[in-house]
Design a protein around this motif. Structure first.
Motif, PDB file in Angstrom:
ATOM      1  N   ASP A 325       0.830  -1.206   0.000  1.00  0.00           N
ATOM      2  CA  ASP A 325       0.000   0.000   0.000  1.00  0.00           C
ATOM      3  C   ASP A 325       0.867   1.260   0.000  1.00  0.00           C
ATOM      4  OD1 ASP A 325      -2.505  -1.180  -0.079  1.00  0.00           O
ATOM      5  OD2 ASP A 325      -2.800  -1.137   2.099  1.00  0.00           O
ATOM      6  N   LEU A 326       1.881   1.260   0.849  1.00  0.00           N
ATOM      7  CA  LEU A 326       2.757   2.427   0.952  1.00  0.00           C
ATOM      8  C   LEU A 326       3.495   2.683  -0.357  1.00  0.00           C
ATOM      9  CD1 LEU A 326       4.052   4.669   2.629  1.00  0.00           C
ATOM     10  CD2 LEU A 326       5.758   2.987   3.405  1.00  0.00           C
ATOM     11  N   ALA A 327       4.004   1.616  -0.972  1.00  0.00           N
ATOM     12  CA  ALA A 327       4.744   1.770  -2.220  1.00  0.00           C
ATOM     13  C   ALA A 327       3.857   2.347  -3.319  1.00  0.00           C
ATOM     14  CB  ALA A 327       5.311   0.417  -2.653  1.00  0.00           C
ATOM     15  N   ILE A 328       2.649   1.825  -3.430  1.00  0.00           N
ATOM     16  CA  ILE A 328       1.765   2.303  -4.500  1.00  0.00           C
ATOM     17  C   ILE A 328       1.226   3.692  -4.186  1.00  0.00           C
ATOM     18  CG2 ILE A 328      -0.461   1.858  -5.635  1.00  0.00           C
ATOM     19  CD1 ILE A 328       0.274  -1.084  -5.676  1.00  0.00           C
ATOM     20  N   LYS A 329       0.969   3.980  -2.914  1.00  0.00           N
ATOM     21  CA  LYS A 329       0.556   5.330  -2.543  1.00  0.00           C
ATOM     22  C   LYS A 329       1.661   6.336  -2.865  1.00  0.00           C
ATOM     23  CE  LYS A 329      -1.278   8.007   1.348  1.00  0.00           C
ATOM     24  NZ  LYS A 329      -1.665   7.972   2.782  1.00  0.00           N
ATOM     25  N   SER A 330       2.910   5.946  -2.622  1.00  0.00           N
ATOM     26  CA  SER A 330       4.041   6.835  -2.909  1.00  0.00           C
ATOM     27  C   SER A 330       4.169   7.126  -4.400  1.00  0.00           C
ATOM     28  CB  SER A 330       5.347   6.220  -2.396  1.00  0.00           C
ATOM     29  OG  SER A 330       5.300   6.014  -1.004  1.00  0.00           O
ATOM     30  N   SER A 331       3.748   6.153  -5.234  1.00  0.00           N
ATOM     31  CA  SER A 331       3.845   6.349  -6.685  1.00  0.00           C
ATOM     32  C   SER A 331       2.944   7.475  -7.174  1.00  0.00           C
ATOM     33  CB  SER A 331       3.496   5.053  -7.421  1.00  0.00           C
ATOM     34  OG  SER A 331       2.109   4.777  -7.348  1.00  0.00           O
ATOM     35  N   ASN A 332       2.007   7.925  -6.325  1.00  0.00           N
ATOM     36  CA  ASN A 332       1.118   9.019  -6.702  1.00  0.00           C
ATOM     37  C   ASN A 332       1.693  10.395  -6.345  1.00  0.00           C
ATOM     38  OD1 ASN A 332      -1.089   7.495  -7.807  1.00  0.00           O
ATOM     39  ND2 ASN A 332      -1.586   6.846  -5.734  1.00  0.00           N
TER      40      ASN A 332
END
Length: 370
Positions: A325-332
């Protein structure tokens, strides 16, 4: 010189095309009733996974005369985790179909092969060894490599998929990492038209997954996808592959036998695609047979890329849902998003997989020692 090709998939047919360009007519043996006699599925080629080559299809065309028409250009990938989603944009790669479709890569390659194909063949490898000067094993799996003690298995997987009808942007595949549903695995939606797509989940056969009910996993995955994509699908076809080995051969060539495609170890452990390597091994084996190059030297970069992809797979397996979740949230985050878009685009020369492998190895080691 008599050359036998065992298997009329994309690696075997690519080998045949390359041989014929050098004036060698191979004998092709296929155990199925026709080329593409298998379930329909969609696959992808992503440029970032095959660097330093920038554009996979242009490379095949310009360097080896292998011309393939994709289903679509990938303009973006949508990433999903348990609670987040993000996007990578750019000219990222291609999608295509495999199996029983006129536009599948198998059928496209077959149309360029002049040599006859013996279908429903019951030839076995020992018989071919006795009757031919060279044998190319392109059977689509690792069985013969295993029988010859020439295969290292790194992963055993279960794959379940379906053709679904819905509303799709054919330039946009979606990928899911949701370990409550698919422990250590992932799922794809890869469109092959505006109305049809392949829905697939793949997971390693670890105890955490073996204990689970595959039918329940499938239904939960489908519900997750339908929720995230805000639509309901109609399933028109299904397939399942169990106990599929992902690994690589120890030696690409033993005496006069060549291991190509999945018999070589073309499947990338990281995200599961392997068409580019399959085609290259087919062409490279033909070049060796014709005395144009050394097969063992040509495939050395493919071995390195496989090992990097395996490090990526172990890294992904070591994450949990919160970290995903953190990795994909950071991609935003705009700056990170711009960087990822640029790195993954066809114009980028960045070898992201190679450059991040030492860090991923270190993380894997630290997690193993926790």
């Amino acid at each position: 010189m008599k050359v036998a090709i065992m298997g009329a998939g994309i690696s075997g047919l690519s080998c045949a095309i390359a041989l014929e360009k050098q004036g060698v007519t191979p004998y092709i043996f296929e155990k199925r009733a026709c080329v593409g006699d298998r379930f329909v599925n969609a696959e992808s080629m992503f440029h970032i996974l095959n660097r330093p080559i920038r554009d996979c299809l242009s490379h095949l065309r310009d360097e080896y005369g292998i011309v393939l028409k994709p289903t679509a250009r990938v303009r973006q990938i949508v990433l999903h985790s348990k609670n987040e989603s993000g996007r990578i944009r750019g000219s990222i790669g291609y999608t295509n179909t495999r199996g029983r479709r006129e536009d599948s890569y198998e059928m496209q390659l077959k149309n360029h092969v002049k040599a006859p194909i013996e279908y429903n063949s019951d030839y076995e490898y020992p018989q071919l060894c006795k009757e031919f000067d060279r044998v190319v094993l392109a059977t689509g799996d690792a069985d013969y490599a295993c029988q010859l003690g020439n295969y290292r298995s790194d992963l055993c997987c279960t794959v379940r998929g379906a053709t679904v009808e819905g509303r799709f942007d054919k330039n946009t595949p979606h990928v899911w990492f949701e370990y409550d549903i698919m422990p250590k695995g992932y799922g794809w939606v890869i469109p092959f038209s505006d109305r049809e797509a392949n829905l697939v989940m793949l997971y390693p056969d670890f105890p955490s997954a073996i204990r689970m009910d595959i039918d329940l996993m499938w239904e939960q995955f489908r519900e997750k996808v339908e929720t995230d994509m805000k639509q309901n699908f109609t399933i028109t076809d299904k397939f399942e592959v169990t106990k599929y080995m992902v690994g690589i051969c120890n030696r690409p060539k033993i005496e006069t036998t060549y291991f190509v495609g999945n018999c070589f170890g073309a499947i990338s452990p990281g995200l599961g695609f392997g068409q580019f390597t399959s085609i290259l091994t087919g062409v490279y084996s033909a070049y060796d047979i014709c005395g144009l190059a050394d097969y063992e030297e040509l495939v050395k970069p493919l071995y390195k890329n496989y090992e990097r992809s395996l490090v990526l797979r172990r890294f992904l397996e070591g994450l949990n849902n919160d970290e995903l979740d953190l990795a994909i949230k950071s991609s935003n985050i705009k700056l990170i998003q711009m960087l990822m878009d640029r790195l993954c685009d066809v114009e980028s020369g960045s070898q992201l997989l190679r450059n991040t492998t030492p860090l991923l190895k270190l993380i894997n080691t630290l997690k193993e020692n926790e």
